[in-house]
Design a protein around this motif. Sequence first.
Motif, short mmCIF file in Angstrom:
data_model
loop_
_atom_site.label_atom_id
_atom_site.label_comp_id
_atom_site.label_asym_id
_atom_site.label_seq_id
_atom_site.Cartn_x
_atom_site.Cartn_y
_atom_site.Cartn_z
N ALA A 364 -3.30 1.49 -18.06
CA ALA A 364 -2.74 2.16 -16.88
C ALA A 364 -3.13 1.42 -15.61
CB ALA A 364 -3.22 3.61 -16.83
N GLY A 365 -4.36 0.92 -15.58
CA GLY A 365 -4.79 0.16 -14.42
C GLY A 365 -3.96 -1.09 -14.21
N ASN A 366 -3.65 -1.78 -15.29
CA ASN A 366 -2.83 -2.99 -15.17
C ASN A 366 -1.40 -2.64 -14.75
OD1 ASN A 366 -4.93 -4.69 -15.95
ND2 ASN A 366 -4.44 -4.51 -18.11
N THR A 367 -0.84 -1.60 -15.33
CA THR A 367 0.53 -1.22 -15.03
C THR A 367 0.68 -0.77 -13.58
OG1 THR A 367 0.96 -0.56 -17.31
CG2 THR A 367 2.40 0.38 -15.61
N HIS A 368 -0.28 0.00 -13.10
CA HIS A 368 -0.17 0.60 -11.77
C HIS A 368 -0.96 -0.15 -10.70
CE1 HIS A 368 2.08 4.10 -13.20
NE2 HIS A 368 1.36 3.98 -14.30
N ARG A 369 -1.43 -1.32 -11.05
CA ARG A 369 -2.15 -2.19 -10.10
C ARG A 369 -3.34 -1.45 -9.48
NH1 ARG A 369 2.17 -3.99 -12.63
NH2 ARG A 369 3.18 -5.84 -11.75
N ASP A 370 -4.05 -0.72 -10.34
CA ASP A 370 -5.26 0.00 -9.93
C ASP A 370 -6.33 -0.32 -10.97
OD1 ASP A 370 -6.86 1.77 -8.47
OD2 ASP A 370 -6.24 3.50 -9.66
N GLY A 439 -14.32 4.44 3.29
CA GLY A 439 -14.07 5.05 1.99
C GLY A 439 -12.81 4.54 1.33
N GLU A 440 -12.87 4.44 -0.01
CA GLU A 440 -11.71 3.94 -0.77
C GLU A 440 -11.64 4.61 -2.13
OE1 GLU A 440 -8.73 3.16 -0.94
OE2 GLU A 440 -8.89 1.18 0.01
N ALA A 441 -10.42 4.89 -2.57
CA ALA A 441 -10.16 5.41 -3.90
C ALA A 441 -9.90 4.25 -4.85
CB ALA A 441 -8.96 6.35 -3.88
N LEU A 442 -10.68 4.17 -5.91
CA LEU A 442 -10.58 3.09 -6.88
C LEU A 442 -10.54 3.69 -8.29
CD1 LEU A 442 -13.33 0.78 -5.33
CD2 LEU A 442 -10.87 0.38 -5.21
N GLY A 443 -9.55 3.29 -9.07
CA GLY A 443 -9.44 3.83 -10.42
C GLY A 443 -8.85 5.22 -10.47
N LEU A 444 -8.50 5.78 -9.32
CA LEU A 444 -7.98 7.15 -9.28
C LEU A 444 -6.54 7.22 -9.77
CD1 LEU A 444 -8.27 10.12 -8.35
CD2 LEU A 444 -7.51 9.37 -6.09
N ARG A 445 -5.70 6.33 -9.27
CA ARG A 445 -4.29 6.35 -9.67
C ARG A 445 -4.14 6.02 -11.15
NH1 ARG A 445 -1.43 2.57 -7.94
NH2 ARG A 445 -2.96 1.20 -6.94
N SER A 446 -4.92 5.07 -11.62
CA SER A 446 -4.83 4.74 -13.04
C SER A 446 -5.39 5.86 -13.91
CB SER A 446 -5.55 3.42 -13.33
OG SER A 446 -6.88 3.42 -12.86
N ALA A 447 -6.39 6.57 -13.43
CA ALA A 447 -6.90 7.73 -14.18
C ALA A 447 -5.81 8.78 -14.33
CB ALA A 447 -8.11 8.32 -13.48
N TYR A 448 -5.10 9.05 -13.25
CA TYR A 448 -4.01 10.02 -13.33
C TYR A 448 -2.92 9.56 -14.28
CZ TYR A 448 0.16 12.62 -12.23
OH TYR A 448 1.30 13.36 -12.35
N ALA A 449 -2.55 8.29 -14.20
CA ALA A 449 -1.51 7.76 -15.09
C ALA A 449 -1.93 7.88 -16.55
CB ALA A 449 -1.19 6.31 -14.73
N MET A 450 -3.20 7.59 -16.81
CA MET A 450 -3.71 7.72 -18.18
C MET A 450 -3.65 9.17 -18.65
SD MET A 450 -6.79 8.78 -19.84
CE MET A 450 -8.17 8.44 -18.74
#
Length: 457
Positions: A364-370, A439-450
């Motif tokens: 998911a991280g690779n697909t969503h660039r997160d 502050g920054e969100a990292l791994g959040l979008r890929s977590a949701y996609a997963m």
Amino acid sequence: MNLPDGFTHNAPAALPLEVVTRAGYADWHSAQPAPVQLWADAQGFDGSAGTALVLPAADGDIAGAVLGVEDLLDPAAYGHAPFALPARDWSLSTSLDPAQRAALELGWGLGSYRFTRYKAPLRAPAQLLVATADDETFGLLAACTRVRDMVNTPTEDMGPDHLEAIAREIGARHGAQVEAIAGDALLERNFPAIHAVGRASHRAPRLIALHWGDESHPQLVLVGKGVCFDSGGLDIKPADGMRNMKKDMGGAAHAIALAELVMARGLPVRLSLLVAAVENSIGPDAFRPGEVIATRAGISVEIDNTDAEGRVVLCDALAHAGELSPDLIIDFATLTGAARIALGPDLPALFANDDAVAQAWLDAGNTHRDPLWRMPLWRPYLRYLTSNIADIANSGSKMAGAVNAALYLERFVPAGTSWAHLDVYAWNDAARPGRPAGGEALGLRSAYAMLKARYPG
């Protein structure tokens, strides 16, 4: 819905905006009128990533603009646009597919972000015309900016009580049940490790618990480290190490934002959010190096270093998470400097005891660039957490610090329970386009996609 900064629904005079990659620049250039070709050549524009070119009209006004990007599917590729372009209304004139358009809108929103609670911005971002606000894209944007806002807010306005208030507000909006176990009630309810770390602060430590969803759905537990300020305790940090420790609740910010996203998008799960919220302070009642503290799991812990406090509060939360018979536990924590030394600030360290979960999150991280990077739970290193007088020590070696911290946490996850741990920096040290300092969100979008793929509606 109300549009965030950088977007408009109504822009009758919007200027045309084109998007081009360097690989496609020659085709774009050849299709332009001669004056535009000459203007682009005179400016040295070639479609390189992170560039923008404003095109002049014959009357001296602006005729339009073109953005140079590298990866059309990467939201970060568009992050420069809102402040590289004049603060006008813009309408996309390049044909992008839905995924590319979603990346543009998300990147535009992240690039428009400024933390304005205490300081007015110097200028407004350029406005992108959107005919309709895609709920998922703008939901992801809201989640990312939620993390940024929470981490950027100083501890005086983002203490354990404020984390509780945020959880209660989100819970009320989505029909969730929220409970906070605070102060000495932590001892009465068997959360002694959270109490030990936070007892020295004038603000009571607490476990914040939010529950939502259908009882028949799989149980998902999100756990967040909510150390609202980390002085290091009696093993006090030096000044430069303490300077940005308002961000030590970044894991809680990620868990809260992801929980809000899960509820808003109605994923078919039975959700529990557990946030261990404390301030690691110095005072007469501060926990000390060499003490042995109790934990909810019944595992005694010798405190080797009071600055390794995040894993101590998390161990009670993880033990409670395991009692809920979860299908999956995910914890987020700004846990170790060692992870940053190994992977830098942009790449969170992923640990998991379930290969399928880990691979799904990486994909998911690779697909969503997160992106994130998997690190090993190398169990021979448990020797670094050996205590002579307790079941385990909370620290003990400078070797493999991120691995040791993850191994400590794993000790409190019931055997056979799928668990993933993200050691996340939650911070940009320096401003970059689309990534302002703070502050920054990292791994959040890929977590949701997963999770969306794991629990399809």
